[in-house]
Design an enzyme around this catalytic site. Structure first.
Site, PDB file in Angstrom:
ATOM      1  N   LYS A 213       1.111  -1.310   0.038  1.00 51.54           N
ATOM      2  CA  LYS A 213      -0.103  -0.035   0.088  1.00 51.54           C
ATOM      3  C   LYS A 213       0.926   1.246   0.048  1.00 51.54           C
ATOM      4  O   LYS A 213       1.845   1.344   0.605  1.00 51.54           O
ATOM      5  CB  LYS A 213      -0.946  -0.174   1.467  1.00 51.54           C
ATOM      6  CG  LYS A 213      -1.723   1.284   1.392  1.00 51.54           C
ATOM      7  CD  LYS A 213      -1.115   2.168   2.490  1.00 51.54           C
ATOM      8  CE  LYS A 213      -0.415   1.756   3.757  1.00 51.54           C
ATOM      9  NZ  LYS A 213       0.386   2.947   4.486  1.00 51.54           N
TER      10      LYS A 213
ATOM     11  N   ASP B  74      -5.460   0.663   8.605  1.00 53.38           N
ATOM     12  CA  ASP B  74      -5.270   0.275   7.091  1.00 53.38           C
ATOM     13  C   ASP B  74      -5.845  -0.856   6.561  1.00 53.38           C
ATOM     14  O   ASP B  74      -5.896  -1.178   5.259  1.00 53.38           O
ATOM     15  CB  ASP B  74      -3.850   0.229   6.791  1.00 53.38           C
ATOM     16  CG  ASP B  74      -3.250   1.857   6.868  1.00 53.38           C
ATOM     17  OD1 ASP B  74      -3.846   2.806   6.924  1.00 53.38           O
ATOM     18  OD2 ASP B  74      -2.040   1.977   7.042  1.00 53.38           O
TER      19      ASP B  74
END
Length: 275
Positions: A8, A135
């Site tokens: 990410k 996240d």
């Protein structure tokens, strides 16, 4: 069965305020690349985890590992007693700001949803992902999105930079997210810009860069190296210390990767593309 856990990137990360619950209100642009960790599964009695890959030695396979935590929580929420023998091929550095643990947890949820035949899908798995970390929902979705709140409220957007060559690099430094946030000066520097991904990052920033730089000067050296390598854009991701650079071509990126390996042999690098 196997499931990718792509790295990410926070293409922009604006910290707006510290909330009453102790978390920080964020506005961030999540994006993903075409490489990362891999989680695989085979039949097994109970839940077990084996670790492989270049960063396996930096992780434990005990109960606090996010892969096992995700598996146990899904097992509990689904009300099943099925087992799974999980393997995590750990290719991303630990505590590096590119969502390694969160991506692993999200991949585990997607994988076991199929393996156990639960058919919950992304929507059904999302509350479990949110319980595992800020996240994890973004990594579960796995596509470019604007994240608000703690990052868990997501609005997917088209990525006009999809396919862009990327070089990701880490100076060999692990940073605590809590320690970096503790260094933030509390100043709200404004919201994300509107528009396409390219517009948002051009007018955006990472508000955790300065706090992270106060903990390690390696970030300054890494960003200077990336900016000087022919990149069109470079920024720190998440709470660091990993940084990324965007390039106009594979040739420029690969040349920069070779130079980085020669000039800074202790840095970890990964050549990839935005998805």
């Amino acid at each position: 069965m196997r499931e990718p856990a792509p790295a990410k990137l926070n293409l922009a990360l604006h910290v707006r305020e510290r909330r009453a619950d102790g978390y920080h209100a964020l506005e961030t642009l999540f994006a993903f690349v075409d490489q990362g960790d891999v989680v695989s599964v085979a039949p097994g009695d109970g839940l077990s985890l084996a670790l492989t890959g270049p960063f396996a030695c930096d992780l434990g396979s005990g109960d606090d590992n996010l892969v096992l935590r995700a598996a146990r929580l899904l097992q509990s929420q689904a009300g099943i007693a099925k087992g799974a023998a999980l393997t995590l091929d750990k290719r991303l550095p630990v505590a590096s700001g590119i969502g390694g643990g969160s991506a692993d947890a999200a991949a585990t949820l997607r994988l076991l949803d199929r393996f156990w035949g639960l058919d919950l899908g992304i929507e059904g798995l999302m509350p479990i992902a949110a319980a595992l970390g800020s996240d994890v929902p973004a990594c579960l979705l796995g596509r470019t999105a604007i994240g608000t709140g703690r990052g868990e409220h997501l609005v997917p957007i088209a990525n006009d930079l999809a396919g862009t060559p990327v070089l990701i690099a880490n100076p060999g430094v692990a940073l605590s997210t809590a320690a970096v946030f503790a260094q933030w000066d509390g100043v709200d520097r404004g919201a994300l810009a509107a528009g396409e991904v390219s517009d948002i990052i051009a007018h955006g920033r990472n508000d955790l860069t300065t706090p992270a730089q106060e903990l390690t000067r390696d970030i300054n050296r890494l960003l200077d190296a990336l900016i000087g390598s022919g990149a069109s854009f470079a920024r720190m991701s998440g709470s660091g210390a990993t940084c990324f650079a965007l390039y106009e071509s594979d040739v420029l990126r690969d040349r920069a990767s070779r130079a980085m390996s020669q000039d800074h042999p202790h840095y970890w690098t990964m050549a990839c593309r935005l998805t």
